[in-house]
Enzyme design. Structure first.
Site, PDB file in Angstrom:
ATOM      1  N   GLU A 171      -4.996   0.472  -0.160  1.00  0.00           N
ATOM      2  CA  GLU A 171      -4.375  -1.209  -0.059  1.00  0.00           C
ATOM      3  C   GLU A 171      -4.799  -1.527  -1.003  1.00  0.00           C
ATOM      4  OE1 GLU A 171      -4.169  -1.672   3.113  1.00  0.00           O
ATOM      5  OE2 GLU A 171      -4.652  -0.836   4.671  1.00  0.00           O
ATOM      6  N   HIS A 199       0.660  -1.404  -0.177  1.00  0.00           N
ATOM      7  CA  HIS A 199      -0.242   0.009   0.139  1.00  0.00           C
ATOM      8  C   HIS A 199       0.830   1.362  -0.081  1.00  0.00           C
ATOM      9  CE1 HIS A 199      -0.388   0.281   4.875  1.00  0.00           C
ATOM     10  NE2 HIS A 199       0.455   1.095   4.185  1.00  0.00           N
TER      11      HIS A 199
END
Ligand code: PGA
Length: 260
Positions: free
Chosen positions: A143, A138
């Site tokens: 994410e 990330h």
């Protein structure tokens, strides 16, 4: 992408601080994108020392942090507002009115996210975006599977990120589940990106970022699309790079001409 490999974490930190210091010296009113996390703490230490000992000034600098946890007030001990105060802002001459972090305690986080994008645009965009990388690839809190075209918004944190951050909170259950983060597209609009990674736990993510396909499964790989991205690594975080020797040939000792 420029890949600069330094002999150890301390040298990588110094190199990152040099890069930021040169940016601020070359343009006093630079707009910096700032990052949090354990990797950045020694960078802020070096910058604070250079402010104290060498007069490096942030008086005209504007800053925008990447992210903040949803639900934490600025004075919460684990908020990134607090991190930035403790690690950096209180040690330098930056004007508090020119420092910005997403408002994690906003009543309407989506509206706060859109407002944050507008503030970045009104400041003329980000000159230098500083980034760490998560073990899962990330950047910010984008994410795996985050849209590579994303803007500032609310993201649900993965279990792996919450486990990595659990050490700052009383328990896993107390570790926030959501954050406001600038998007991958927001990050890619910065005029320069500087990513610092140290330690062997980042080696897989670094390999994915530099040499893997551009994929939302490793949001940091989007930096391959950026015309001015510099990656500063220590040997441990660089250990899984296939073209390690090539990078060392191109930039011996981690040298680079940007801002030099
Ligand atoms: P760390 O976090 O520096 O604490 O490893 C980096 C990140 O998650 O971006």
């Amino acid at each position: 992408m420029k890949v600069l490999i330094l002999p150890d974490a301390e040298a990588a930190v110094q190199r990152a601080a040099d890069f930021i210091g040169r940016c601020v010296r070359s343009r006093a009113d630079a707009v910096l994108g700032l990052a949090t996390g354990a990797t950045m703490l020694p960078v802020y230490d070096v910058l604070a020392r250079r402010h104290r000992d060498e007069g490096l000034s942030f008086a005209a600098t504007t800053s925008f942090n990447l992210d903040e946890y949803i639900g934490l007030a600025p004075d919460h001990p684990c908020s990134y507002h607090r991190y930035m105060q403790d690690a950096f802002f209180q040690h330098v001459d930056i004007n508090p009115a020119r420092t910005h972090l997403p408002k994690g305690d906003a009543a309407d986080p989506q509206a706060a996210s859109q407002n944050y994008e507008a503030l970045i645009a009104a400041a003329g965009g980000i000159d230098l975006q500083i980034l760490g990388i998560g073990e899962n690839g990330h950047i910010g809190f984008n994410e795996p599977t985050a849209s590579l075209g994303s803007r500032t918004r609310v993201k649900t944190l993965t279990e792996s990120t919450r486990r990595a951050n659990q050490r700052y909170f009383a328990s896993f259950d107390d570790t926030p589940r959501f954050a406001i983060t600038t998007g991958v597209a927001t990050i890619l609009e910065s005029r320069h990106c500087l990513l610092l990674a140290t330690g062997g736990s980042k080696a897989d993510a670094v390999a994915g970022m530099v040499e893997g396909p551009v994929t939302a499964m490793c949001p940091a790989s989007a930096l391959q699309l950026h015309a001015h991205a510099t990656v500063i690594l220590d040997r441990d975080s660089a250990a899984r790079l296939t073209l390690l020797e090539y990078y060392e040939t191109v930039h011996p000792g981690g040298r680079d001409s940007t801002f030099e």
